[in-house]
Design an enzyme around this catalytic site. Structure first.
Site, mmCIF file in Angstrom:
data_model
loop_
_atom_site.group_PDB
_atom_site.id
_atom_site.type_symbol
_atom_site.label_atom_id
_atom_site.label_comp_id
_atom_site.label_asym_id
_atom_site.label_seq_id
_atom_site.Cartn_x
_atom_site.Cartn_y
_atom_site.Cartn_z
ATOM 1 N N TYR A 24 -6.274 5.178 -1.080
ATOM 2 C CA TYR A 24 -7.688 4.850 -0.862
ATOM 3 C C TYR A 24 -7.921 4.251 0.520
ATOM 4 O O TYR A 24 -9.031 4.177 1.009
ATOM 5 C CB TYR A 24 -8.198 3.909 -1.963
ATOM 6 N N TRP B 51 0.821 -1.214 0.000
ATOM 7 C CA TRP B 51 0.000 0.000 0.000
ATOM 8 C C TRP B 51 0.856 1.266 0.000
ATOM 9 O O TRP B 51 0.377 2.330 0.302
ATOM 10 C CB TRP B 51 -0.920 -0.010 1.229
ATOM 11 N N ASP C 292 -13.277 -12.234 3.347
ATOM 12 C CA ASP C 292 -12.377 -11.152 2.948
ATOM 13 C C ASP C 292 -10.941 -11.643 3.043
ATOM 14 O O ASP C 292 -10.489 -12.048 4.104
ATOM 15 C CB ASP C 292 -12.606 -9.950 3.879
ATOM 16 N N HIS D 196 -13.635 -0.212 0.276
ATOM 17 C CA HIS D 196 -12.953 -1.477 0.557
ATOM 18 C C HIS D 196 -13.746 -2.579 -0.125
ATOM 19 O O HIS D 196 -14.971 -2.592 -0.074
ATOM 20 C CB HIS D 196 -12.861 -1.721 2.071
ATOM 21 N N CYS E 81 -6.991 -4.306 -2.031
ATOM 22 C CA CYS E 81 -8.221 -5.046 -1.695
ATOM 23 C C CYS E 81 -8.961 -5.622 -2.898
ATOM 24 O O CYS E 81 -9.445 -6.746 -2.838
ATOM 25 C CB CYS E 81 -9.150 -4.186 -0.849
#
Length: 707
Positions: free
Chosen positions: A567, A286, A403, A380, A321
């Site tokens: 994000y 990230w 997830d 997300h 994600c």
């Protein structure tokens, strides 16, 4: 020493005396099966050729033949038989002579893994019967002709999902004669959403078409005020993807006997999709530096990622994600579990599940990044998988949140779910798995607070409606957006919403009270600001409006900070800093007197150029066609080391091309030739990526004609 090398050195626990056999958690390993299993001493004159002998087995495994047609598996690019459990399929056995039911005895054996055991469902002997019972293993003869018999075989609606080996065993007075090991008769058995006895049964044909058979989807991204969408190729039917997905269960060391249970499969898959603690499929990053890997925004689908992982057995770099969710969706649909990719806008990442995100401000009202640990993601992505939940009370089956993005650990591993969407909506967060975390993602409140000089904590603002404002997925049968917010939560401020919150708190979610802090919100002055559409490479305008609803005179000292923000809510460098004061007349729109801070933040997504895809000539399955991708550089700088990707399931495998430079305002044109394999409406997806420009996409629907 890297994380990767560490995990491999974990010592396997010693086999204790209570376990009869070593763990059976690889679909790939096999045991040796004797072709002649003697009952005792074999007399000298015994000749196996005197007895009934199998000459050939026909599996009817071509895409146009009965099995793949009836089982909705005709799209898989696989030469093997692929069927769905709990539904009959057909085979034909050719013997060396006509079969005589009175005197000849034979049966079928399906085996999976290295230590097949009948009570574990890994060794399945099937005797011939007169009728097939729905959802139970069985076989019956449907037709006899010359030396051949046709069999209809029923598999159990709860059987293991995976690749089985088939043997035909013939009984003789002296022993059992078996067919040779023949990989051409291997049979893949998948979940069956068409079968009422299956845990993943889905009763709507349009939903099955979308959530099981559609191999292209839509990812919604951007932010709540500026929703963006891009296509993602799931490619669950592409060559070797089924084997790659079965390998993931081996990698996760899921016992074969547990592989008929979608709850267990989802639980271990959520952990193995990310690389965090088990060397799983995708390594997350990230921080905007993606050296030695592919930028998350450059991927166009799951196929490259899964095939690379299947061959290298090393985590594929890099994902965020939507990449984890895209790969997870491929895995679920490939095995036959109905699944969809979901986007939650303004998603809370609450690292202690207290249903509260704490944002600490400094004296100027600027976010204190050292103190603030919670974050709000612009969006997300996660997945929902459809299944019954016999482990929960009635009413909590249906869609389950799973997830694969590594955020927090669950039972010691980075994973999340399956958590019942119904349970989240009603606040029943006591039901496993990980419902409190998901509940917080869609329901947290944001507390803006600052510390006074004397150390007291002053809460300036509580925002109860920012989190989980919009939850969406792709609509059925189209590329539009379907809102599913009300499946997760009741209307803000409704009686039911309050009840669900009370239930969640009762079941152990810590809803922090604000007794120890001062909360006196400024109610007579409003602040709002509008951000003009921001285009990459151009200036944009921000308008701040104050409304003074009181009879007092106020002075507002305003501090505007513009930051590049990922994000996930993590800010990078500040690019704009501006302070000014404004006098607020009574009852006017346009506060030093109270010392209060009005805090608000907005994210705006830069308008990014798109790729144009065109096709030329006729588009017919089996004939060559031409596809061109065009892009014009809109920036005031030359783009360097640009990568273009193009893929389309059933039309072309992923193609990649590197361009050293694209000067400002210049246009590049890339032409690709391909031979589409499948007729029907297909989608081409392209992405462009370089350090200065990411998230550049293009797509095109193409109708491929039958030859």
């Amino acid at each position: 020493m890297s994380e990767a090398t560490n995990t491999n050195e974990k010592k396997k626990p010693p086999l204790n005396g209570r376990r009869a056999l070593p763990p059976n958690n690889s679909n790939d390993e096999e045991n040796e099966v004797p072709e002649m299993e003697a009952f005792g001493l074999i007399p000298r004159g015994f000749n196996p050729k005197d007895y009934l002998r199998v000459v050939d087995i026909h599996m009817f495994k071509e895409p146009h033949e009965i099995n793949k047609q009836q089982h909705h598996t005709d799209k898989y690019y696989s030469p093997k038989l692929i069927v769905r459990r709990g539904q009959p399929f057909q085979i034909q056995i050719d013997f060396n002579r006509p079969y005589k039911p009175e005197t000849d005895q034979f049966w079928l054996e399906y085996l999976i893994g290295r230590y097949p055991q009948q009570n574990k469902g890994t060794y399945i002997p099937i005797l011939l019967g007169d009728v097939l019972k729905p959802g139970e293993w069985g076989a019956k003869i449907t037709h006899m002709e010359n030396n051949s018999i046709h069999l209809s075989i029923m598999s159990s609606a709860t059987c293991i999902i995976g690749k089985f080996r088939l043997y035909v065993a013939v009984s003789t007075p002296f022993g059992i004669l078996r067919t040779r090991r023949n990989s051409a008769t291997d049979t893949y058995i998948l979940f069956n959403p068409w079968c009422q006895q299956d845990a993943v049964y889905l009763d709507d044909e349009k939903e099955r078409e979308e959530y099981v058979l559609n191999d292209v989807g839509i990812v919604f991204h951007g932010n709540i005020n500026d929703i963006k969408l891009r296509s993602w190729s799931y490619g669950q039917f592409e060559e070797n993807i089924l084997d790659a997905c079965l390998f993931l269960m081996d990698k996760a060391e899921l016992e074969l006997s547990g592989r008929g249970n979608p709850i267990k499969i989802c639980r271990v898959a959520a952990a193995v999709i990310n690389a965090r603690d088990d060397n799983g499929v995708v390594a997350g990053s990230w921080d905007n530096t993606y050296t030695y890997g592919v930028a998350p925004s450059a991927w166009t689908g799951s196929v490259d990622i899964l095939l690379e992982y299947y061959s290298s057995k090393q985590p594929v770099r890099y994902g965020q994600c939507w990449v984890f969710a895209g790969v997870f969706n491929t895995f679920l649909r490939c095995l036959g579990i109905p699944a969809r990719l979901v986007t939650n806008y303004s998603s809370a990442h609450d690292n202690n599940a207290n249903l509260r995100l704490d944002f600490f401000l400094d004296d100027e009202g600027k976010l204190d990044t050292k103190l603030t640990k919670d974050s709000v993601w612009n969006y997300h992505c996660w997945n929902e998988a459809w299944m019954t939940r016999p482990d929960l009370p009635v009413g909590f089956g249906g869609w389950q949140v799973v997830d694969g993005t590594p955020q927090e650990t669950s039972d010691g591993m980075y994973r999340c779910g399956p958590a019942s969407v119904q349970a989240i909506k009603h606040g029943h967060v006591c039901f496993q798995f990980d419902a409190p975390f998901v509940y917080a993602e869609v329901n947290s409140d944001i507390f803006y607070s600052r510390r006074e000089k004397n150390g007291t904590q002053v809460i300036e603002k509580i925002d109860t409606s920012h989190i989980g404002q919009l939850i969406v997925t792709k609509e059925i049968g189209g590329d539009g957006m379907m809102e599913i917010t009300e499946e997760y939560k009741f209307q803000e401020g409704s009686e039911e919403e309050r009840l669900a919150l009370e239930t969640a708190v009762m079941y152990g979610i810590k809803k922090q009270t604000i007794q120890d802090t001062v909360y006196q919100p400024q109610t007579d002055v409003d602040m709002d600001f509008q951000v003009q559409k921001a285009v990459l490479g151009s200036d944009f305008k921000v308008t701040i409006t104050f409304r003074n609803k009181s009879h007092n005179y106020y002075t507002a000292t305003t501090y505007l900070s513009g930051n590049i923000v990922f994000y996930t809510g993590v800010t990078k460098n500040e690019f704009k800093k501006h302070s000014f004061s404004a006098k607020l007349e009574p009852s006017s729109s346009r506060i030093n007197e109270t010392g209060k801070i009005l805090a608000t933040q907005k994210a705006t997504v830069l308008e990014i150029p798109t790729l144009r895809i065109k096709t030329q000539g006729e588009m017919v399955a089996g004939k060559q066609m031409s596809v061109t991708v065009e892009f014009t550089n809109p920036l005031k700088q030359t783009l360097e080391n640009v990568t273009l990707r193009l893929e389309g399931p059933g039309v072309l495998r992923t193609m990649k091309k590197e361009f050293r430079q694209i000067p400002t305002n210049s246009t590049l044109i890339w032409e690709v030739k391909s031979i589409p394999k499948r007729p029907g409406l297909r989608k081409l997806i392209a992405s462009l990526n370089c350090d200065a420009l990411r998230h550049v996409y293009g797509e095109l629907n193409v109708q491929i004609q039958k030859p």
